[in-house]
Write an enzyme that holds these catalytic residues in place. Structure first.
Site, PDB file in Angstrom:
ATOM      1  N   CYS A  77      46.070  32.843  20.127  1.00  0.00           N
ATOM      2  CA  CYS A  77      47.016  33.573  20.970  1.00  0.00           C
ATOM      3  C   CYS A  77      47.155  32.985  22.363  1.00  0.00           C
ATOM      4  CB  CYS A  77      46.603  35.043  21.059  1.00  0.00           C
ATOM      5  SG  CYS A  77      46.872  35.961  19.515  1.00  0.00           S
ATOM      6  N   TYR A 131      53.258  37.024  24.343  1.00  0.00           N
ATOM      7  CA  TYR A 131      53.290  37.982  25.452  1.00  0.00           C
ATOM      8  C   TYR A 131      53.747  37.262  26.727  1.00  0.00           C
ATOM      9  CZ  TYR A 131      51.614  41.640  28.639  1.00  0.00           C
ATOM     10  OH  TYR A 131      51.529  42.607  29.594  1.00  0.00           O
ATOM     11  N   THR A 162      52.634  36.645  29.590  1.00  0.00           N
ATOM     12  CA  THR A 162      51.737  35.776  30.367  1.00  0.00           C
ATOM     13  C   THR A 162      51.361  34.492  29.642  1.00  0.00           C
ATOM     14  OG1 THR A 162      49.765  36.879  29.481  1.00  0.00           O
ATOM     15  CG2 THR A 162      50.706  37.774  31.522  1.00  0.00           C
ATOM     16  N   LYS A 163      51.759  34.337  28.388  1.00  0.00           N
ATOM     17  CA  LYS A 163      51.304  33.207  27.589  1.00  0.00           C
ATOM     18  C   LYS A 163      52.038  31.913  27.952  1.00  0.00           C
ATOM     19  CE  LYS A 163      48.284  35.497  25.118  1.00  0.00           C
ATOM     20  NZ  LYS A 163      48.287  36.830  25.754  1.00  0.00           N
ATOM     21  N   ASN A 164      51.572  30.791  27.386  1.00  0.00           N
ATOM     22  CA  ASN A 164      52.161  29.485  27.684  1.00  0.00           C
ATOM     23  C   ASN A 164      53.637  29.416  27.318  1.00  0.00           C
ATOM     24  OD1 ASN A 164      49.313  29.136  27.832  1.00  0.00           O
ATOM     25  ND2 ASN A 164      49.576  26.930  27.572  1.00  0.00           N
TER      26      ASN A 164
END
Length: 427
Positions: free
Chosen positions: A207, A230, A232-234
């Site tokens: 994730c 989500y 905030t992810k890469n």
């Protein structure tokens, strides 16, 4: 017309951008002049976030522009919000990127983990070996599947210690669920060997590891991979997830489970869920995937810069990455040890005063929450994870961080260490 939708994907930003000289005077930092040069002012129009009365360099920031905005607008204009055309396109593109035959889009990384476990037939009476040091979603997914999580300590990579796994295997062990924490790949050579030796299922929590690789093989392709999109992810779809696998039977079961157990239209072979990804999110994901490698490269550039300077500060331990691992740098997490002249909590406050947002990922082990304490033995011995959980601190490493901002982050830490070291030495 669709500005409100696109604005919701971006976190609030302000255009007021203080120069380094402004910050230096306000917080008594060293002069902006360095090596005969004057640092430029901050110039990124979306780099600073309002938090109360403080403007901060944020710990995370989605990288969204006209491409995502136009993609969303096209879906809205088509009025085909449940068409699945873009979902299927996103699945194909992501499967190709990871290097697997199949990808199944889901509503979140958590639902991807939950469905992956169920698709492998894991449930009541089964044990799943995983790490104590990660987000609670992994343990929640195991419990929601009806299985029992078994925790094994971590090593210096912040990941599951592969040398401790076999000692935790029992006749009830059905799967190993390693977490590629912060974007750092686990030691997959050893883990896959254990999986094969004991005929276990391998489910990867990737994730936080979009694009990470071990021995040139992308994570999420060693077993059944689970990804989160989500905010905030890469890469992001606002909210969403993906399961990746080469197992066609797992794919078939997963597709049914995310869609109410439907095997064909109006044919329900099993009980299932509504865990589908929507067309709007998929449209964003398609554009984000095109940018992922470039965004990851910028993260890696920041990480190299941080390690080169922060590794020289006594009391700070920087992340170590073996040459056969490609780190996705979802987070750049330092360890603030007792040798550093400030406690971690005091350092967080000093960095906040210097307009730098930090986060502690994670302040508790997964067995220490009120929701999980009764599940795990109070005598559980996790010495390294128990030590690391008191030390980790993440600083901004996302692609939106400018060269000037990362210099400010490093110089703030250098200054704090130098200024506070002398009184400590004289005591």
């Amino acid at each position: 017309m669709y500005g409100d939708y696109f604005a919701a994907l971006n976190s609030p930003r302000v255009s007021r951008e203080p120069s380094y000289e402004h910050i230096r005077k306000k917080f008594a930092l060293p002069s902006a002049r360095r090596d005969g040069r004057i640092l430029q002012t901050y110039h990124s129009p979306c780099s600073l976030r309002l938090r109360g009365e403080n403007i901060v360099i944020p710990i995370s920031q989605p990288q969204l522009d006209e491409a995502e905005k136009n993609a969303v607008a096209q879906v809205l204009d088509s009025q085909l919000l449940a068409d699945e055309t873009r979902v299927q396109e996103f699945e194909r593109a992501f499967a190709e990127f990871i290097g697997v035959r199949n990808a199944i889009a889901t509503s979140s990384g958590t639902t991807a983990l939950h469905i992956a476990l169920l698709a492998h037939g894991i449930g009541a009476g089964d044990e799943v070996i995983t790490t104590p040091f990660n987000f609670i979603a992994t343990v929640n997914a195991i419990l929601l599947a009806g299985a029992t999580p078994v925790l094994v300590d971590i090593d210096g990579s912040f990941n599951l210690n592969p040398l401790l796994i076999e000692a935790a295997i029992t006749p009830q062990t059905k799967a190993i669920l390693p977490v590629h924490l912060y974007g750092q790949p686990c030691e997959m050579a050893t883990i896959t060997a254990v999986v094969k030796r004991h005929n276990l299922v391998l489910i990867e929590n990737a994730c936080q590891a979009h694009g990470a690789a071990f021995n040139q093989q992308r994570v999420g392709s060693f077993g059944t991979g689970c990804f989160s999109f989500y905010a905030t992810k890469n890469m992001t779809t606002g909210e969403g997830g993906m399961i990746t696998t080469n197992d066609d039977a797992v794919t078939e079961r997963a597709r049914a489970l995310i869609n109410h157990g439907m095997s064909a239209r109006s044919q329900y072979e099993t009980r299932g869920f509504n865990f589908r990804l929507n067309e709007l999110a998929a449209a964003v994901g398609i554009e984000q995937l095109k940018k992922l490698e470039g965004m990851n490269a910028r993260r890696a550039e920041h990480a190299q810069f941080y390690s080169g300077r922060l590794g020289q500060i006594p009391g700070l331990i920087t992340p170590a990455v073996a040459p056969w691992r490609i780190h996705a740098w979802h987070q750049y997490s330092l360890r603030v040890t007792r040798e550093f002249p400030l406690t971690r909590g005091a350092l967080v406050e000093k960095l906040r005063e210097a307009e730098i947002e930090t986060r502690i990922y994670y302040p508790n082990l997964v067995n220490e929450h009120p929701s999980t304490r009764e599940i795990f033995s109070a005598e559980l011995h996790l010495p390294f994870a128990s030590k690391v959980v008191e030390e980790v601190l993440s600083v901004p490493v996302h692609p939106g961080v400018t060269d000037e901002q990362r210099e400010h982050i490093v110089r703030t830490l250098e200054t704090l260490a130098a200024r506070l070291a002398e009184p400590k030495q004289s005591e």
